[in-house]
Design an enzyme around this catalytic site. Structure first.
Site, short mmCIF file in Angstrom:
data_model
loop_
_atom_site.label_atom_id
_atom_site.label_comp_id
_atom_site.label_asym_id
_atom_site.label_seq_id
_atom_site.Cartn_x
_atom_site.Cartn_y
_atom_site.Cartn_z
N HIS A 6 -0.61 -0.44 -6.71
CA HIS A 6 -0.43 -0.23 -5.26
C HIS A 6 0.32 1.08 -5.01
O HIS A 6 1.53 1.15 -5.22
CB HIS A 6 0.35 -1.39 -4.64
CG HIS A 6 0.44 -1.35 -3.14
ND1 HIS A 6 0.21 -2.45 -2.35
CD2 HIS A 6 0.74 -0.35 -2.28
CE1 HIS A 6 0.37 -2.13 -1.08
NE2 HIS A 6 0.71 -0.84 -1.01
N HIS A 34 0.62 4.82 -2.37
CA HIS A 34 0.22 5.68 -1.25
C HIS A 34 0.40 7.13 -1.68
O HIS A 34 1.52 7.54 -2.01
CB HIS A 34 1.08 5.42 -0.02
CG HIS A 34 0.95 4.01 0.48
ND1 HIS A 34 0.08 3.64 1.48
CD2 HIS A 34 1.58 2.87 0.10
CE1 HIS A 34 0.18 2.34 1.69
NE2 HIS A 34 1.09 1.85 0.86
N LYS A 80 -8.76 -3.12 1.40
CA LYS A 80 -7.40 -3.43 1.86
C LYS A 80 -7.43 -3.97 3.28
O LYS A 80 -7.99 -3.35 4.18
CB LYS A 80 -6.55 -2.15 1.81
CG LYS A 80 -5.11 -2.32 2.30
CD LYS A 80 -4.25 -3.12 1.32
CE LYS A 80 -2.86 -3.44 1.86
NZ LYS A 80 -1.92 -2.34 1.80
N HIS A 99 -2.13 -6.91 3.09
CA HIS A 99 -0.79 -6.72 3.66
C HIS A 99 -0.50 -8.01 4.42
O HIS A 99 -1.00 -8.22 5.52
CB HIS A 99 -0.74 -5.50 4.58
CG HIS A 99 0.65 -5.25 5.09
ND1 HIS A 99 1.42 -4.19 4.70
CD2 HIS A 99 1.42 -5.97 5.94
CE1 HIS A 99 2.61 -4.26 5.28
NE2 HIS A 99 2.63 -5.34 6.05
N HIS A 115 2.89 -6.55 -2.39
CA HIS A 115 4.33 -6.37 -2.15
C HIS A 115 5.02 -7.61 -1.58
O HIS A 115 5.53 -7.61 -0.47
CB HIS A 115 4.63 -5.15 -1.26
CG HIS A 115 3.69 -4.94 -0.10
ND1 HIS A 115 3.42 -5.91 0.83
CD2 HIS A 115 2.97 -3.86 0.29
CE1 HIS A 115 2.57 -5.42 1.72
NE2 HIS A 115 2.29 -4.18 1.42
N ASP A 144 4.05 0.29 -4.41
CA ASP A 144 4.03 0.59 -2.98
C ASP A 144 4.79 1.88 -2.68
O ASP A 144 5.38 2.02 -1.61
CB ASP A 144 4.57 -0.57 -2.14
CG ASP A 144 4.16 -0.45 -0.67
OD1 ASP A 144 3.25 0.34 -0.37
OD2 ASP A 144 4.77 -1.14 0.17
O1 DOR Z 1 6.68 0.46 4.04
C1 DOR Z 1 5.48 0.64 4.04
N1 DOR Z 1 4.95 1.87 4.03
N2 DOR Z 1 4.67 -0.42 4.09
C2 DOR Z 1 3.35 -0.30 4.24
O2 DOR Z 1 2.69 -1.30 4.30
C3 DOR Z 1 2.73 1.03 4.40
C4 DOR Z 1 3.55 2.07 3.83
C5 DOR Z 1 3.16 3.46 4.25
O3 DOR Z 1 1.96 3.77 4.23
O4 DOR Z 1 4.05 4.25 4.55
ZN ZN Z 2 1.53 -0.14 0.71
#
Ligand code: DOR
Ligand code: ZN
Length: 345
Positions: free
Chosen positions: A15, A17, A101, A138, A176, A249
């Site tokens: 997971h 970003h 997702k 999520h 998460h 995450d």
């Molecule tokens: O804290 C988070 N940030 N939770 C999420 O689900 C998305 C993520 C983000 O993309 O910044």
């Molecule tokens: Zn995430």
């Protein structure tokens, strides 16, 4: 005797970003230097909703990997109420998509295009169940009347359990997890359900968000919960159960966007993630379970091969950078400037 070296099958991050542009360039090499594969979240602006968009995004990621890197981004599509099931299935077949997702609309960063009524995507989910394509969730309800600390628990009762009853063959990862309810449910719900666990949810509780003042760099969604929940999630992570695996995450935001009147949710933990996990498993007397959590349980759930190389961590100390530069902006990593025990060779 205390152990000061540990070797593991090279781990994957289930997971992450990465964003796009300057941020992508700044953060991808860090993850690519530690992990062999990562599940890349699709919440860009606009979101990644087609196999073609996922293919193009994967190429942008590969373009910023260091020369000689064998890092493999595993791509996801952002579930909307209008996604084309044929495109998803073709993308899955071709290897351009690994999973889909689900963001409940409004649940978190860039989730406006997400799902308002899960029943409206049942046909897509049914198709995914048929072809074995996992749904990554999520797991928070978005009803503003539901207290933010209860949103995961309510999601499990009102959305996840009914979904699993309707589509028992759908493979689901509850992402998460932050609550005892999630840890207990995932541990007992059968082998079509698994969960990722972040480094920060193993370390911080909701009181830490306000320790000496408000801590915007510890704000993420799902938000950290009470200590009893942290302990339950931590017990699940170190339990050795195959249903739990590593997903950082890691979610970078520029410092100005975090330290603001309305700060963004997300913790950039990629630089120290593996060191943090190692410290946690060591503290809990479970270093022998770290490899399953970091390197074996994820591929088994996804039906992918286990990585063939290994990494070695040594207890020599490693200091997390104070900041990371992304174009004109800076990002503050989780544990910025602190020295963690475990260093990656
Ligand atoms: O804290 C988070 N940030 N939770 C999420 O689900 C998305 C993520 C983000 O993309 O910044
Ligand atoms: Zn995430």
């Amino acid at each position: 005797m205390t152990q000061d070296t540990i070797s593991l099958v090279r781990p994957d991050d289930w997971h992450i970003h990465f964003r796009d542009g300057d941020m992508l360039k700044a953060v991808v090499p860090t993850t690519a230097s530690v992990f062999r594969r990562a599940i890349v979240m699709p919440n860009l602006v606009p979101p990644v909703t087609t196999a073609a968009a996922a293919r193009a995004y994967r190429q942008r990621i590969l373009d910023v990997c260091p020369a000689g890197s064998d890092f493999q981004p595993l791509m996801t599509a952002y579930l909307t109420e209008t996604l084309d099931p044929d495109d998803l299935a073709a993308g899955y077949e071709a290897g351009d998509l690994t999973a889909v997702k689900l963001y409940p609309a409004g649940a978190t960063t860039n989730s406006d295009a997400g799902v308002r009524d899960i029943r409206r995507v049942d046909a897509t989910l049914k198709r995914m169940a048929e072809i074995g394509m996992p749904l990554l969730v999520h797991g928070e309800v978005t009803d503003p009347a539901i207290d933010i600390f209860d949103r995961e628990e309510v999601f499990i009762e009102t959305v996840l359990k009914p979904l699993m009853d309707r589509l028992p063959d759908l493979k689901i990862v509850l992402e998460h997890i932050t609550t005892r309810q999630a840890a207990d449910y995932v541990a007992s719900a059968g082998d079509h359900l698994a969960a990722t666990i972040t480094p920060h949810h193993l370390e911080i509780n909701r009181t830490d968000l306000f320790r000496g003042g408000i801590r915007p760099h510890l704000y993420c969604l799902p938000i950290a919960k009470r200590e009893e929940h942290r302990l339950a999630v931590r017990a699940a992570a170190v339990s050795g159960s195959p249903r739990f695996f590593l997903g950082t995450d890691s979610a970078p935001h520029a410092v100005h966007a975090k330290e603001a009147a309305c700060g963004c949710a997300g913790i950039y933990n990629a630089p120290g993630a593996l060191s943090v996990y190692a410290g946690i498993f060591e503290a809990d007397g479970a270093l022998d379970k770290l490899e399953a959590f970091a390197s074996l349980n994820g591929p088994r759930f996804y039906g992918l091969p286990v990585n063939e190389t290994t990494v070695t961590l040594r207890k020599t100390g490693w200091t997390v950078p104070e900041t990371v530069t992304a174009g004109k902006h800076v990002v503050m990593p989780y544990h910025a400037g602190e020295t963690l025990d475990w260093a990656l060779d």
